[in-house]
Design a protein around this motif. Structure first.
Motif, short mmCIF file in Angstrom:
data_model
loop_
_atom_site.label_atom_id
_atom_site.label_comp_id
_atom_site.label_asym_id
_atom_site.label_seq_id
_atom_site.Cartn_x
_atom_site.Cartn_y
_atom_site.Cartn_z
N ALA A 29 0.83 -1.22 0.00
CA ALA A 29 0.00 0.00 0.00
C ALA A 29 0.85 1.26 0.00
O ALA A 29 0.52 2.26 0.64
CB ALA A 29 -0.95 0.00 1.21
N GLU A 30 1.97 1.20 -0.70
CA GLU A 30 2.94 2.30 -0.63
C GLU A 30 2.35 3.62 -1.10
O GLU A 30 2.66 4.67 -0.55
CB GLU A 30 4.17 1.93 -1.46
CG GLU A 30 5.39 2.67 -1.01
CD GLU A 30 6.58 2.36 -1.87
OE1 GLU A 30 6.43 1.67 -2.89
OE2 GLU A 30 7.68 2.83 -1.52
N TYR A 32 -0.36 4.75 -0.55
CA TYR A 32 -1.12 5.34 0.56
C TYR A 32 -0.26 5.51 1.81
O TYR A 32 -0.78 5.55 2.92
CB TYR A 32 -2.36 4.48 0.87
CG TYR A 32 -3.35 4.51 -0.25
CD1 TYR A 32 -4.14 5.64 -0.46
CD2 TYR A 32 -3.46 3.44 -1.13
CE1 TYR A 32 -5.03 5.69 -1.51
CE2 TYR A 32 -4.34 3.49 -2.20
CZ TYR A 32 -5.14 4.62 -2.38
OH TYR A 32 -6.01 4.67 -3.43
N GLY A 33 1.04 5.49 1.62
CA GLY A 33 1.93 5.71 2.76
C GLY A 33 2.33 4.42 3.48
O GLY A 33 2.90 4.46 4.56
N GLY A 34 2.02 3.27 2.88
CA GLY A 34 2.41 1.99 3.49
C GLY A 34 1.36 1.52 4.48
O GLY A 34 0.47 2.29 4.87
N PHE A 35 1.43 0.25 4.85
CA PHE A 35 0.45 -0.27 5.81
C PHE A 35 1.10 -1.23 6.78
O PHE A 35 1.32 -2.40 6.47
CB PHE A 35 -0.70 -0.97 5.07
CG PHE A 35 -1.74 -1.53 6.00
CD1 PHE A 35 -2.50 -0.69 6.80
CD2 PHE A 35 -1.92 -2.90 6.11
CE1 PHE A 35 -3.44 -1.21 7.69
CE2 PHE A 35 -2.86 -3.43 6.98
CZ PHE A 35 -3.63 -2.58 7.78
N ARG A 36 1.48 -0.73 7.94
CA ARG A 36 1.81 -1.53 9.10
C ARG A 36 2.66 -2.76 8.82
O ARG A 36 2.23 -3.90 9.06
CB ARG A 36 0.53 -1.95 9.82
CG ARG A 36 -0.24 -0.77 10.34
CD ARG A 36 -1.55 -1.16 10.93
NE ARG A 36 -2.18 0.02 11.50
CZ ARG A 36 -2.07 0.39 12.77
NH1 ARG A 36 -1.38 -0.33 13.62
NH2 ARG A 36 -2.65 1.48 13.19
N ASP A 40 4.47 -6.60 -0.27
CA ASP A 40 4.00 -7.25 -1.49
C ASP A 40 5.21 -7.81 -2.23
O ASP A 40 6.28 -7.19 -2.23
CB ASP A 40 3.29 -6.23 -2.39
CG ASP A 40 2.05 -5.62 -1.72
OD1 ASP A 40 1.50 -6.25 -0.80
OD2 ASP A 40 1.66 -4.50 -2.11
N TYR A 41 5.01 -8.95 -2.85
CA TYR A 41 6.12 -9.59 -3.59
C TYR A 41 5.98 -9.23 -5.06
O TYR A 41 4.94 -9.50 -5.67
CB TYR A 41 6.13 -11.11 -3.32
CG TYR A 41 6.59 -11.36 -1.89
CD1 TYR A 41 5.74 -11.06 -0.82
CD2 TYR A 41 7.87 -11.78 -1.62
CE1 TYR A 41 6.19 -11.19 0.49
CE2 TYR A 41 8.32 -11.92 -0.31
CZ TYR A 41 7.47 -11.62 0.74
OH TYR A 41 7.93 -11.73 2.02
N GLY A 42 7.03 -8.61 -5.60
CA GLY A 42 7.00 -8.12 -6.98
C GLY A 42 7.34 -9.22 -7.98
O GLY A 42 7.46 -10.40 -7.62
#
Ligand code: GAP
Length: 440
Positions: A29-30, A32-36, A40-42
């Motif tokens: 969720a980068e 949106y500023g990341g999430f706790r 995610d695996y690219g």
């Protein structure tokens, strides 16, 4: 000259940056500023994580006749977690810093607040790590469900189903790979401790009298798995838990530890769970979870030896152990010396130039290799820079197609680790790469 991982300054930062820059692991969720502390695996990470899980499945299920697999549900009713003991005891001690109000896991901070340095905390209280949710459109009693905090319980609850369908007898095992969820108080160190992660667990059911022998067997076997896939033995060690540190279900646990940049830490736990889980679930469900041995006419509840690994944590260890910086012809390079079985791409096909006349033969080479190896195809930048890019993501072999290839129907194979280059006929390329990877 190669530097050893513990001689590489800022190794964790370097691997974290490389992982993001080259598409292994992105903060979730980068935008949106990341999430706790979720990740995610690219495109490269998903290949590598699959390879880690595949290597585990191959060694635990495919190449053995005493272990079968399952894939159980992630959502489960409270009854499972009451019987397993997780509702009551799957907790960590939570404290609040009295000065800055940050919350910490008491056993991880040595009495000093990592945020403000205060030594004054509230009394520790037991914080349950399970994620609770509602299943269905109604809330409240009867709708409560939990996301599994370990994959193991889905194996125990299916013990009778598996026994009835695959005709195994102890000693035999049931393996499972999948996501688990823990509301960790302090997730930390990149993907080492996250709230959503993947586990690779196997429950091995044995006659109680043989439990100690199998416990030692699985400790040795699991340690050897990491070495076989390229982690130097000196970066691994075993740590046996003291009786007072054992989980509620365990009669003995030995961790396989890896030399992470902050010191040796747990990679995998091997536990003797005794008959705890089968007995608990049999009592709570009323369904017999035991084994009748027709040769001795004995009925008994098997003991369980459990090697429990983290797939995401193992991937991180493989990346750290593989990271090297060395000099090639006076130029520094970063290279991931990943075992070919784990590398995101095993072969890169690189036409020397973008000129259209090289495209047909390059595509032909790619077509020969793709059914057998995960391949990258890259036509941009100079060949030297493309080699460096492939080194940095751990691609063991680069296959370069040049203008001579049009005449001699041969290509150049470059080895990532030695940087040696050899000319190989296209017709023999697949056999040559199979031989280099020990597949023929
Ligand atoms: N069924 C036993 C069990 O779950 P565990 O030691 O709690 O045992 C097994 O977990 C492995 O799962 C750990 O050794 C670690 O590799 C991985 N693991 C556990 N918690 C994790 C987390 N929060 N983030 C990433 N990996 C985790």
């Amino acid at each position: 000259m190669n530097s050893t991982p513990d001689a590489i300054p800022d190794l964790l930062d370097k691997v974290t940056n490389l992982a993001k820059r080259r598409g292994f692991i992105f903060p979730s969720a980068e935008i949106y500023g990341g999430f706790r502390s979720t990740y995610d695996y690219g495109p490269l990470g998903v290949n590598m994580l699959r390879n880690v899980k595949q290597a585990w499945w191959r060694s635990m299920v495919q190449t053995r006749s005493d272990i079968v697999g399952i894939d159980a549900a992630i959502l489960g009713p409270p009854a499972i977690w009451a019987a397993s003991g997780h509702l009551e005891t799957f907790t960590d001690p939570l404290v609040d810093c009295k000065r800055c109000k940050e919350r910490w896991r008491e056993d991880k901070i040595d009495g000093v607040c990592p945020n403000c340095g205060s030594t004054e905390f509230t009394e520790a209280r037991a914080f349950n790590l399970m994620f609770e949710t509602q299943a269905g459109p109604v809330e409240g009693e009867g709708a409560t469900a939990y996301l599994r905090p370990e994959t193991a319980q889905g194996i125990f609850t299916n013990f009778a189903n598996v026994l009835a369908t695959v005709r195994k007898k102890p000693p035999f095992g049931i393996a499972q790979v999948g996501k688990s969820f823990r509301n960790e108080i302090t997730p930390q160190n990149f993907v080492f401790r996250t709230r959503e992660f993947e586990q690779m667990e196997m429950e091995y059911f044995v006659p109680p009298a043989d439990a100690d022998e199998w416990y030692r067997y699985w400790i040795d076997t699991r340690l050897a798995w990491y070495v076989d896939l390229g982690i130097p033995a000196e970066q691994l060690r075993l740590h046996e838990h003291l009786p007072e540190d054992l989980s509620h279900y365990s009669r003995g646990t030995t961790d396989v530890e890896f030399a992470f940049p902050w010191g040796f830490d747990e990679l995998e736990g091997v536990a003797n769970r005794g008959d705890y889980d089968l007995t608990q679930h049999a009592k709570a469900s009323g369904v017999a979870l035991d084994y009748f041995d027709p040769t001795t006419n004995e009925r008994y509840t098997p003991f369980v030896i459990e090697p429990a690994a983290g797939a995401t944590r193992a991937m991180m260890a493989f990346l750290l152990a593989a990271y090297h910086e060395d000099l090639v012809e006076g130029e520094s390079r970063t290279v991931l010396r990943l075992d070919w079985r784990l590398a995101p791409y095993q072969v890169a096909v690189l036409p020397l130039s973008k000129k259209p006349e090289l495209e047909d033969v390059s595509r032909e080479v790619l077509g020969i290799l793709q059914p057998h190896f995960m391949c990258d195809y890259d036509v941009t930048q100079s060949i030297g820079r493309r080699y460096r890019r492939q080194d940095e993501v751990g691609t063991p072999y680069c296959v370069t197609v040049d203008f001579d290839s049009l005449e001699d129907r041969a290509v150049t194979v470059r080895d990532r680790d030695t940087t040696d280059q050899v000319r190989v006929p296209i017709d023999g390329l697949l056999a040559s790469l199979r031989e280099r990877t020990g597949q023929s």
